[in-house]
Design a protein around this motif. Sequence first.
Motif, PDB file in Angstrom:
ATOM      1  N   LYS A  47       0.839  -1.203   0.000  1.00  0.00           N
ATOM      2  CA  LYS A  47       0.000   0.000   0.000  1.00  0.00           C
ATOM      3  C   LYS A  47       0.874   1.252   0.000  1.00  0.00           C
ATOM      4  O   LYS A  47       0.598   2.224  -0.712  1.00  0.00           O
ATOM      5  CB  LYS A  47      -0.914  -0.024   1.231  1.00  0.00           C
ATOM      6  CG  LYS A  47      -2.008   0.995   1.206  1.00  0.00           C
ATOM      7  CD  LYS A  47      -2.973   0.753   2.377  1.00  0.00           C
ATOM      8  CE  LYS A  47      -4.128   1.725   2.344  1.00  0.00           C
ATOM      9  NZ  LYS A  47      -5.094   1.465   3.423  1.00  0.00           N
ATOM     10  N   ILE A  48       1.950   1.225   0.770  1.00  0.00           N
ATOM     11  CA  ILE A  48       2.890   2.344   0.812  1.00  0.00           C
ATOM     12  C   ILE A  48       3.532   2.541  -0.562  1.00  0.00           C
ATOM     13  O   ILE A  48       3.584   3.652  -1.088  1.00  0.00           O
ATOM     14  CB  ILE A  48       3.963   2.117   1.903  1.00  0.00           C
ATOM     15  CG1 ILE A  48       3.323   2.191   3.294  1.00  0.00           C
ATOM     16  CG2 ILE A  48       5.107   3.125   1.767  1.00  0.00           C
ATOM     17  CD1 ILE A  48       4.212   1.690   4.420  1.00  0.00           C
ATOM     18  N   ALA A  49       4.030   1.460  -1.131  1.00  0.00           N
ATOM     19  CA  ALA A  49       4.674   1.541  -2.448  1.00  0.00           C
ATOM     20  C   ALA A  49       3.693   2.057  -3.497  1.00  0.00           C
ATOM     21  O   ALA A  49       4.039   2.933  -4.303  1.00  0.00           O
ATOM     22  CB  ALA A  49       5.228   0.175  -2.842  1.00  0.00           C
ATOM     23  N   ASP A  50       2.478   1.541  -3.481  1.00  0.00           N
ATOM     24  CA  ASP A  50       1.459   1.982  -4.441  1.00  0.00           C
ATOM     25  C   ASP A  50       1.148   3.465  -4.278  1.00  0.00           C
ATOM     26  O   ASP A  50       0.994   4.183  -5.263  1.00  0.00           O
ATOM     27  CB  ASP A  50       0.170   1.174  -4.285  1.00  0.00           C
ATOM     28  CG  ASP A  50       0.291  -0.254  -4.794  1.00  0.00           C
ATOM     29  OD1 ASP A  50       1.269  -0.552  -5.519  1.00  0.00           O
ATOM     30  OD2 ASP A  50      -0.590  -1.071  -4.463  1.00  0.00           O
ATOM     31  N   LEU A  51       1.069   3.926  -3.050  1.00  0.00           N
ATOM     32  CA  LEU A  51       0.770   5.334  -2.784  1.00  0.00           C
ATOM     33  C   LEU A  51       1.810   6.251  -3.426  1.00  0.00           C
ATOM     34  O   LEU A  51       1.482   7.300  -3.966  1.00  0.00           O
ATOM     35  CB  LEU A  51       0.704   5.579  -1.269  1.00  0.00           C
ATOM     36  CG  LEU A  51       0.412   7.009  -0.830  1.00  0.00           C
ATOM     37  CD1 LEU A  51      -0.979   7.447  -1.272  1.00  0.00           C
ATOM     38  CD2 LEU A  51       0.518   7.116   0.688  1.00  0.00           C
ATOM     39  N   PHE A  52       3.061   5.830  -3.384  1.00  0.00           N
ATOM     40  CA  PHE A  52       4.145   6.628  -3.969  1.00  0.00           C
ATOM     41  C   PHE A  52       4.395   6.289  -5.434  1.00  0.00           C
ATOM     42  O   PHE A  52       5.259   6.885  -6.074  1.00  0.00           O
ATOM     43  CB  PHE A  52       5.427   6.453  -3.156  1.00  0.00           C
ATOM     44  CG  PHE A  52       5.360   7.093  -1.797  1.00  0.00           C
ATOM     45  CD1 PHE A  52       5.373   8.470  -1.664  1.00  0.00           C
ATOM     46  CD2 PHE A  52       5.267   6.325  -0.651  1.00  0.00           C
ATOM     47  CE1 PHE A  52       5.304   9.076  -0.422  1.00  0.00           C
ATOM     48  CE2 PHE A  52       5.193   6.910   0.599  1.00  0.00           C
ATOM     49  CZ  PHE A  52       5.210   8.293   0.716  1.00  0.00           C
ATOM     50  N   ALA A  55       7.872   0.631  -6.952  1.00  0.00           N
ATOM     51  CA  ALA A  55       7.966  -0.786  -6.613  1.00  0.00           C
ATOM     52  C   ALA A  55       8.362  -0.880  -5.143  1.00  0.00           C
ATOM     53  O   ALA A  55       9.037   0.012  -4.607  1.00  0.00           O
ATOM     54  CB  ALA A  55       9.014  -1.477  -7.480  1.00  0.00           C
ATOM     55  N   ILE A  56       7.976  -1.940  -4.504  1.00  0.00           N
ATOM     56  CA  ILE A  56       8.252  -2.101  -3.078  1.00  0.00           C
ATOM     57  C   ILE A  56       9.760  -2.022  -2.792  1.00  0.00           C
ATOM     58  O   ILE A  56      10.184  -1.492  -1.769  1.00  0.00           O
ATOM     59  CB  ILE A  56       7.614  -3.413  -2.559  1.00  0.00           C
ATOM     60  CG1 ILE A  56       7.384  -3.343  -1.053  1.00  0.00           C
ATOM     61  CG2 ILE A  56       8.380  -4.626  -2.977  1.00  0.00           C
ATOM     62  CD1 ILE A  56       6.457  -4.418  -0.539  1.00  0.00           C
ATOM     63  N   GLU A  57      10.574  -2.515  -3.746  1.00  0.00           N
ATOM     64  CA  GLU A  57      12.029  -2.493  -3.579  1.00  0.00           C
ATOM     65  C   GLU A  57      12.601  -1.080  -3.636  1.00  0.00           C
ATOM     66  O   GLU A  57      13.732  -0.845  -3.227  1.00  0.00           O
ATOM     67  CB  GLU A  57      12.718  -3.353  -4.642  1.00  0.00           C
ATOM     68  CG  GLU A  57      12.367  -4.819  -4.583  1.00  0.00           C
ATOM     69  CD  GLU A  57      11.085  -5.155  -5.359  1.00  0.00           C
ATOM     70  OE1 GLU A  57      10.484  -4.247  -5.988  1.00  0.00           O
ATOM     71  OE2 GLU A  57      10.676  -6.326  -5.318  1.00  0.00           O
ATOM     72  N   GLN A  58      11.829  -0.142  -4.176  1.00  0.00           N
ATOM     73  CA  GLN A  58      12.275   1.243  -4.248  1.00  0.00           C
ATOM     74  C   GLN A  58      11.968   2.006  -2.961  1.00  0.00           C
ATOM     75  O   GLN A  58      12.450   3.115  -2.780  1.00  0.00           O
ATOM     76  CB  GLN A  58      11.618   1.949  -5.430  1.00  0.00           C
ATOM     77  CG  GLN A  58      12.063   1.414  -6.771  1.00  0.00           C
ATOM     78  CD  GLN A  58      11.292   2.046  -7.906  1.00  0.00           C
ATOM     79  OE1 GLN A  58      10.100   1.819  -8.069  1.00  0.00           O
ATOM     80  NE2 GLN A  58      11.984   2.861  -8.679  1.00  0.00           N
ATOM     81  N   VAL A  59      11.183   1.394  -2.092  1.00  0.00           N
ATOM     82  CA  VAL A  59      10.833   2.016  -0.808  1.00  0.00           C
ATOM     83  C   VAL A  59      11.579   1.340   0.337  1.00  0.00           C
ATOM     84  O   VAL A  59      12.126   2.001   1.213  1.00  0.00           O
ATOM     85  CB  VAL A  59       9.308   1.942  -0.553  1.00  0.00           C
ATOM     86  CG1 VAL A  59       8.959   2.578   0.783  1.00  0.00           C
ATOM     87  CG2 VAL A  59       8.530   2.600  -1.687  1.00  0.00           C
ATOM     88  N   PHE A  60      11.616   0.017   0.304  1.00  0.00           N
ATOM     89  CA  PHE A  60      12.209  -0.764   1.397  1.00  0.00           C
ATOM     90  C   PHE A  60      13.470  -1.474   0.934  1.00  0.00           C
ATOM     91  O   PHE A  60      13.531  -1.986  -0.179  1.00  0.00           O
ATOM     92  CB  PHE A  60      11.202  -1.788   1.919  1.00  0.00           C
ATOM     93  CG  PHE A  60       9.974  -1.150   2.499  1.00  0.00           C
ATOM     94  CD1 PHE A  60       9.951  -0.683   3.798  1.00  0.00           C
ATOM     95  CD2 PHE A  60       8.838  -0.984   1.718  1.00  0.00           C
ATOM     96  CE1 PHE A  60       8.823  -0.078   4.320  1.00  0.00           C
ATOM     97  CE2 PHE A  60       7.700  -0.379   2.234  1.00  0.00           C
ATOM     98  CZ  PHE A  60       7.697   0.080   3.540  1.00  0.00           C
ATOM     99  N   VAL A  61      14.463  -1.521   1.804  1.00  0.00           N
ATOM    100  CA  VAL A  61      15.726  -2.190   1.509  1.00  0.00           C
ATOM    101  C   VAL A  61      15.695  -3.568   2.153  1.00  0.00           C
ATOM    102  O   VAL A  61      15.482  -3.685   3.367  1.00  0.00           O
ATOM    103  CB  VAL A  61      16.917  -1.381   2.074  1.00  0.00           C
ATOM    104  CG1 VAL A  61      18.226  -2.113   1.819  1.00  0.00           C
ATOM    105  CG2 VAL A  61      16.944   0.006   1.462  1.00  0.00           C
ATOM    106  N   ASN A  62      15.900  -4.582   1.335  1.00  0.00           N
ATOM    107  CA  ASN A  62      15.964  -5.947   1.842  1.00  0.00           C
ATOM    108  C   ASN A  62      17.247  -6.106   2.650  1.00  0.00           C
ATOM    109  O   ASN A  62      18.343  -5.961   2.110  1.00  0.00           O
ATOM    110  CB  ASN A  62      15.953  -6.922   0.661  1.00  0.00           C
ATOM    111  CG  ASN A  62      16.013  -8.368   1.083  1.00  0.00           C
ATOM    112  OD1 ASN A  62      16.419  -8.718   2.183  1.00  0.00           O
ATOM    113  ND2 ASN A  62      15.599  -9.237   0.176  1.00  0.00           N
TER     114      ASN A  62
END
Length: 70
Positions: A47-52, A55-62
């Motif tokens: 939901k956070i990634a979609d809001l911005f 891609a989820i990888e562009q918001v969170f670091v594995n």
Amino acid sequence: MKNRLRVLRAEREWSQQDLADRLEVSRQSVNAIEKGRYDPSLPLAFKIADLFGLAIEQVFVNPAQEEEAP
């Protein structure tokens, strides 16, 4: 887990409360995620990634990939 949430939020001039309202979570949750004290559930992370619009990888670091980086 490290993330770019604070930077992404600041680029849009949103307060933590603004982001919390958009995500339907508490401001305290946004604060905890930004500080790495709380890892969001997978649905919330998407939901956070979609809001911005990212891609989820562009918001969170594995963390596993971060350890492999030189």
